[in-house]
Design an enzyme around this catalytic site. Sequence first.
Site, PDB file in Angstrom:
ATOM      1  N   GLY A  31      -1.552   2.240  11.048  1.00 23.19           N
ATOM      2  CA  GLY A  31      -0.940   1.102  11.724  1.00 23.19           C
ATOM      3  C   GLY A  31      -0.965  -0.079  10.772  1.00 23.19           C
ATOM      4  O   GLY A  31      -2.014  -0.380  10.178  1.00 23.19           O
ATOM      5  N   LYS A 187       6.194 -12.503   3.715  1.00 21.90           N
ATOM      6  CA  LYS A 187       6.255 -11.378   2.782  1.00 21.90           C
ATOM      7  C   LYS A 187       7.346 -10.428   3.248  1.00 21.90           C
ATOM      8  O   LYS A 187       7.438 -10.105   4.434  1.00 21.90           O
ATOM      9  CB  LYS A 187       4.901 -10.679   2.709  1.00 21.90           C
ATOM     10  CG  LYS A 187       4.872  -9.462   1.777  1.00 21.90           C
ATOM     11  CD  LYS A 187       4.926  -8.187   2.581  1.00 21.90           C
ATOM     12  CE  LYS A 187       4.909  -6.955   1.707  1.00 21.90           C
ATOM     13  NZ  LYS A 187       5.145  -5.721   2.494  1.00 21.90           N
ATOM     14  N   SER A 220       8.050  -8.086  -2.183  1.00 28.13           N
ATOM     15  CA  SER A 220       7.400  -6.930  -2.799  1.00 28.13           C
ATOM     16  C   SER A 220       8.470  -6.011  -3.377  1.00 28.13           C
ATOM     17  O   SER A 220       9.463  -5.692  -2.724  1.00 28.13           O
ATOM     18  CB  SER A 220       6.533  -6.190  -1.783  1.00 28.13           C
ATOM     19  OG  SER A 220       7.291  -5.776  -0.672  1.00 28.13           O
ATOM     20  N   LEU A 221       8.236  -5.579  -4.610  1.00 31.80           N
ATOM     21  CA  LEU A 221       9.222  -4.798  -5.361  1.00 31.80           C
ATOM     22  C   LEU A 221       8.707  -3.410  -5.711  1.00 31.80           C
ATOM     23  O   LEU A 221       9.166  -2.789  -6.671  1.00 31.80           O
ATOM     24  CB  LEU A 221       9.609  -5.555  -6.643  1.00 31.80           C
ATOM     25  CG  LEU A 221      10.131  -6.983  -6.448  1.00 31.80           C
ATOM     26  CD1 LEU A 221      10.308  -7.677  -7.794  1.00 31.80           C
ATOM     27  CD2 LEU A 221      11.444  -6.978  -5.670  1.00 31.80           C
ATOM     28  N   GLY A 249       1.116   2.638   3.711  1.00 29.09           N
ATOM     29  CA  GLY A 249       0.145   1.549   3.729  1.00 29.09           C
ATOM     30  C   GLY A 249       0.066   0.729   2.459  1.00 29.09           C
ATOM     31  O   GLY A 249      -0.763  -0.194   2.376  1.00 29.09           O
ATOM     32  N   ALA A 250       0.921   1.015   1.477  1.00 23.59           N
ATOM     33  CA  ALA A 250       0.857   0.254   0.221  1.00 23.59           C
ATOM     34  C   ALA A 250       1.155  -1.224   0.455  1.00 23.59           C
ATOM     35  O   ALA A 250       0.459  -2.109  -0.066  1.00 23.59           O
ATOM     36  CB  ALA A 250       1.834   0.839  -0.796  1.00 23.59           C
ATOM     37  N   GLY A 251       2.189  -1.499   1.249  1.00 24.46           N
ATOM     38  CA  GLY A 251       2.519  -2.891   1.548  1.00 24.46           C
ATOM     39  C   GLY A 251       1.441  -3.586   2.348  1.00 24.46           C
ATOM     40  O   GLY A 251       1.186  -4.783   2.162  1.00 24.46           O
ATOM     41  N   ASP A 252       0.779  -2.834   3.228  1.00 22.93           N
ATOM     42  CA  ASP A 252      -0.315  -3.406   4.020  1.00 22.93           C
ATOM     43  C   ASP A 252      -1.509  -3.736   3.132  1.00 22.93           C
ATOM     44  O   ASP A 252      -2.168  -4.770   3.316  1.00 22.93           O
ATOM     45  CB  ASP A 252      -0.741  -2.432   5.119  1.00 22.93           C
ATOM     46  CG  ASP A 252       0.434  -1.967   5.959  1.00 22.93           C
ATOM     47  OD1 ASP A 252       1.368  -2.769   6.161  1.00 22.93           O
ATOM     48  OD2 ASP A 252       0.423  -0.803   6.400  1.00 22.93           O
TER      49      ASP A 252
END
EC number: 2.7.1.223
Length: 319
Positions: A31, A187, A220-221, A249-252
Amino acid sequence: MKAMNKVWVIGDASVDLVPEKQNSYLKCPGGASANVGVCVARLGGECGFIGCLGDDDAGRFLRQVFQDNGVDVTFLRLDADLTSAVLIVNLTADGERSFTYLVHPGADTYVSPQDLPPFRQYEWFYFSSIGLTDRPAREACLEGARRMREAGGYVLFDVNLRSKMWGNTDEIPELIARSAALASICKVSADELCQLSGASHWQDARYYLRDLGCDTTIISLGADGALLITAEGEFHFPAPRVDVVDTTGAGDAFVGGLLFTLSRANCWDHALLAEAISNANACGAMAVTAKGAMTALPFPDQLNTFLSSHSLAQAMTVK
């Protein structure tokens, strides 16, 4: 290292079923909001989760995960009449993911303004558009952001757009606009900018959130890092190179690293933002090196080791 100011995270928590072998799955906590909260707490920050889960096996499992990682669950409500969210994570050969939702709406969409805690000056409030898809969670997110700004705190809004979760996608533009206007920092990913604006190239839409009223945008790129847009200019922060296993979950993790760093000071400037984005890039890179959104979220010593062993290029002024 303990953060100075509390980070409040509101929104979704789920059990993610991640493919392990043929016909078998790993049961992983996930989540977007839950991932952010655990990342902040693991790094040593003070974090509280505001939410609602079912009083079921999944809900109790997720609450225990929060407690084991040091997240304050005082304002996490378990409701026996609701069902916690469970989803299947579909992975491609290169680690990219998509989701199949087995429970929708999940219990997390029932968090309400009555669940909000009192806020204090300099604290942070995080929410994403996932929390805006259904009522009453929508009202809880927007009211929480309003109250935090009123209290003299800060708001980070992560667009995190998942169109399949919306019953009526026509609502998206207005709610994104309302959220951006309440945010201290927004973001957004490059793909999301194209989705929202209709532009073919994200570069043509990079001012989308600024034009909605948010002075600070972080784009985020992915493997290319992140672009910071402020009144001072545009600055590109390259990301470290790692072997990708699972991008879930990388962005989280990126947001968690960002919030942890920002929460260590009462006020933030370009220098602190630059440090925060460098830490965020590192957290995001570490998160993709194992299956499961939370598996590789770093502890302080792990982050320090990673930073010392990966040479991060200096931020480059774009404009």
